[in-house]
Scaffold this motif. Structure first.
Motif, PDB file in Angstrom:
ATOM      1  N   SER A  72      10.382   2.742  -4.988  1.00  0.00           N
ATOM      2  CA  SER A  72      11.331   1.636  -5.132  1.00  0.00           C
ATOM      3  C   SER A  72      10.955   0.444  -4.240  1.00  0.00           C
ATOM      4  O   SER A  72      11.539  -0.625  -4.367  1.00  0.00           O
ATOM      5  CB  SER A  72      12.747   2.104  -4.792  1.00  0.00           C
ATOM      6  N   LEU A  73       9.976   0.626  -3.380  1.00  0.00           N
ATOM      7  CA  LEU A  73       9.553  -0.449  -2.475  1.00  0.00           C
ATOM      8  C   LEU A  73       8.699  -1.475  -3.199  1.00  0.00           C
ATOM      9  O   LEU A  73       8.041  -1.160  -4.191  1.00  0.00           O
ATOM     10  CB  LEU A  73       8.757   0.150  -1.304  1.00  0.00           C
ATOM     11  N   PRO A  74       8.653  -2.712  -2.691  1.00  0.00           N
ATOM     12  CA  PRO A  74       7.772  -3.719  -3.293  1.00  0.00           C
ATOM     13  C   PRO A  74       6.298  -3.412  -2.982  1.00  0.00           C
ATOM     14  O   PRO A  74       5.985  -2.633  -2.075  1.00  0.00           O
ATOM     15  CB  PRO A  74       8.219  -5.023  -2.631  1.00  0.00           C
ATOM     16  N   ALA A  75       5.416  -4.041  -3.708  1.00  0.00           N
ATOM     17  CA  ALA A  75       3.970  -3.781  -3.598  1.00  0.00           C
ATOM     18  C   ALA A  75       3.440  -3.973  -2.184  1.00  0.00           C
ATOM     19  O   ALA A  75       2.510  -3.272  -1.766  1.00  0.00           O
ATOM     20  CB  ALA A  75       3.212  -4.669  -4.575  1.00  0.00           C
ATOM     21  N   ASP A  76       4.001  -4.898  -1.436  1.00  0.00           N
ATOM     22  CA  ASP A  76       3.524  -5.155  -0.070  1.00  0.00           C
ATOM     23  C   ASP A  76       3.705  -3.963   0.864  1.00  0.00           C
ATOM     24  O   ASP A  76       3.106  -3.925   1.938  1.00  0.00           O
ATOM     25  CB  ASP A  76       4.251  -6.362   0.528  1.00  0.00           C
ATOM     26  N   TYR A  77       4.517  -3.003   0.468  1.00  0.00           N
ATOM     27  CA  TYR A  77       4.792  -1.834   1.301  1.00  0.00           C
ATOM     28  C   TYR A  77       4.246  -0.538   0.699  1.00  0.00           C
ATOM     29  O   TYR A  77       4.622   0.547   1.129  1.00  0.00           O
ATOM     30  CB  TYR A  77       6.305  -1.687   1.523  1.00  0.00           C
ATOM     31  N   ARG A  78       3.362  -0.687  -0.271  1.00  0.00           N
ATOM     32  CA  ARG A  78       2.835   0.485  -0.976  1.00  0.00           C
ATOM     33  C   ARG A  78       1.313   0.428  -1.019  1.00  0.00           C
ATOM     34  O   ARG A  78       0.732  -0.651  -1.011  1.00  0.00           O
ATOM     35  CB  ARG A  78       3.383   0.517  -2.403  1.00  0.00           C
ATOM     36  N   LEU A  79       0.692   1.595  -1.064  1.00  0.00           N
ATOM     37  CA  LEU A  79      -0.760   1.683  -1.204  1.00  0.00           C
ATOM     38  C   LEU A  79      -1.080   2.289  -2.566  1.00  0.00           C
ATOM     39  O   LEU A  79      -0.799   3.466  -2.818  1.00  0.00           O
ATOM     40  CB  LEU A  79      -1.372   2.527  -0.087  1.00  0.00           C
ATOM     41  N   ALA A  80      -1.660   1.472  -3.410  1.00  0.00           N
ATOM     42  CA  ALA A  80      -1.917   1.873  -4.792  1.00  0.00           C
ATOM     43  C   ALA A  80      -2.763   3.135  -4.878  1.00  0.00           C
ATOM     44  O   ALA A  80      -2.437   4.058  -5.628  1.00  0.00           O
ATOM     45  CB  ALA A  80      -2.588   0.729  -5.549  1.00  0.00           C
ATOM     46  N   PHE A  81      -3.856   3.194  -4.131  1.00  0.00           N
ATOM     47  CA  PHE A  81      -4.757   4.343  -4.273  1.00  0.00           C
ATOM     48  C   PHE A  81      -4.082   5.648  -3.895  1.00  0.00           C
ATOM     49  O   PHE A  81      -4.371   6.692  -4.470  1.00  0.00           O
ATOM     50  CB  PHE A  81      -6.065   4.135  -3.492  1.00  0.00           C
ATOM     51  N   ARG A  82      -3.137   5.611  -2.975  1.00  0.00           N
ATOM     52  CA  ARG A  82      -2.420   6.832  -2.597  1.00  0.00           C
ATOM     53  C   ARG A  82      -1.472   7.251  -3.720  1.00  0.00           C
ATOM     54  O   ARG A  82      -1.418   8.414  -4.108  1.00  0.00           O
ATOM     55  CB  ARG A  82      -1.674   6.637  -1.281  1.00  0.00           C
ATOM     56  N   GLU A  83      -0.734   6.291  -4.258  1.00  0.00           N
ATOM     57  CA  GLU A  83       0.180   6.587  -5.364  1.00  0.00           C
ATOM     58  C   GLU A  83      -0.584   7.012  -6.611  1.00  0.00           C
ATOM     59  O   GLU A  83      -0.173   7.930  -7.323  1.00  0.00           O
ATOM     60  CB  GLU A  83       1.034   5.364  -5.678  1.00  0.00           C
ATOM     61  N   LEU A  84      -1.691   6.344  -6.873  1.00  0.00           N
ATOM     62  CA  LEU A  84      -2.488   6.689  -8.054  1.00  0.00           C
ATOM     63  C   LEU A  84      -3.133   8.058  -7.891  1.00  0.00           C
ATOM     64  O   LEU A  84      -3.362   8.758  -8.878  1.00  0.00           O
ATOM     65  CB  LEU A  84      -3.511   5.596  -8.334  1.00  0.00           C
ATOM     66  N   GLY A  85      -3.395   8.459  -6.657  1.00  0.00           N
ATOM     67  CA  GLY A  85      -3.862   9.830  -6.417  1.00  0.00           C
ATOM     68  C   GLY A  85      -2.816  10.836  -6.875  1.00  0.00           C
ATOM     69  O   GLY A  85      -3.134  11.858  -7.496  1.00  0.00           O
ATOM     70  N   LEU A  86      -1.553  10.544  -6.595  1.00  0.00           N
ATOM     71  CA  LEU A  86      -0.468  11.398  -7.080  1.00  0.00           C
ATOM     72  C   LEU A  86      -0.422  11.384  -8.604  1.00  0.00           C
ATOM     73  O   LEU A  86      -0.267  12.434  -9.242  1.00  0.00           O
ATOM     74  CB  LEU A  86       0.873  10.941  -6.507  1.00  0.00           C
ATOM     75  N   SER A  87      -0.580  10.222  -9.177  1.00  0.00           N
ATOM     76  CA  SER A  87      -0.568  10.099 -10.634  1.00  0.00           C
ATOM     77  C   SER A  87      -1.672  10.959 -11.263  1.00  0.00           C
ATOM     78  O   SER A  87      -1.447  11.644 -12.263  1.00  0.00           O
ATOM     79  CB  SER A  87      -0.738   8.629 -11.011  1.00  0.00           C
TER      80      SER A  87
END
Length: 150
Positions: free
Chosen positions: A54-69
């Motif tokens: 639910s956080l905005p992009a500035d507070y998220r790391l795409a590669f970590r989330e995409l690893g979960l995906s």
């Protein structure tokens, strides 16, 4: 157990690989798959409680989330493998219930991919600072066959 999205993705991909090795008699069945599935289940519960997506992009790391995906894509394949080789998983009833429980998290894949496919989110510093690994993990999440198939 971990609730880090990249670590969770790795565990879920490992669960799929271990199950393939066991199903095709390359690896003698042990408690390893059960341990990985149970740890993944606990980690996903903890991750979901924090609601980091639910956080905005500035507070998220795409590669970590995409690893979960990517790991959740492995869960989808684990379910397919379960259907193909029913006898293997029937003997391990706890595996079946854990796989079904993990499947409840697979909608996160679309949520994560849609977020990082949005050009506005790619303008965040967290995207541009890790652009190369972000692009690779996004591509792998969208087309995981080369990564997840043996």
């Amino acid at each position: 157990m971990t609730d880090d999205p990249l670590g969770l993705g790795g565990l879920l991909a490992d669960a799929f690989r271990v199950s393939q090795l066991e199903v095709y008699s390359i690896f003698e069945p042990t408690d390893l798959l059960e341990t990985i599935l149970a740890s993944s289940q606990l980690g996903l519960q903890s991750y979901s409680r924090r609601n980091p997506l639910s956080l905005p992009a500035d507070y998220r790391l795409a590669f970590r989330e995409l690893g979960l995906s990517i790991g959740l894509r492995a869960v989808e394949r684990l379910k397919v493998l379960k259907k193909e080789i029913q006898g293997f998983f029937t003997e391990r009833e706890s595996h079946l219930s854990r796989i079904e429980n993990l499947m409840q998290n697979t909608p996160l894949t679309d949520t994560i991919e849609k977020f990082w496919l949005d050009p506005a989110n790619k303008e965040a510093e967290t995207w541009s600072a890790h652009r190369d690994i972000n692009m690779v993990t996004l591509a792998t999440s969208l087309a995981p066959d080369g990564y997840l198939e043996v």
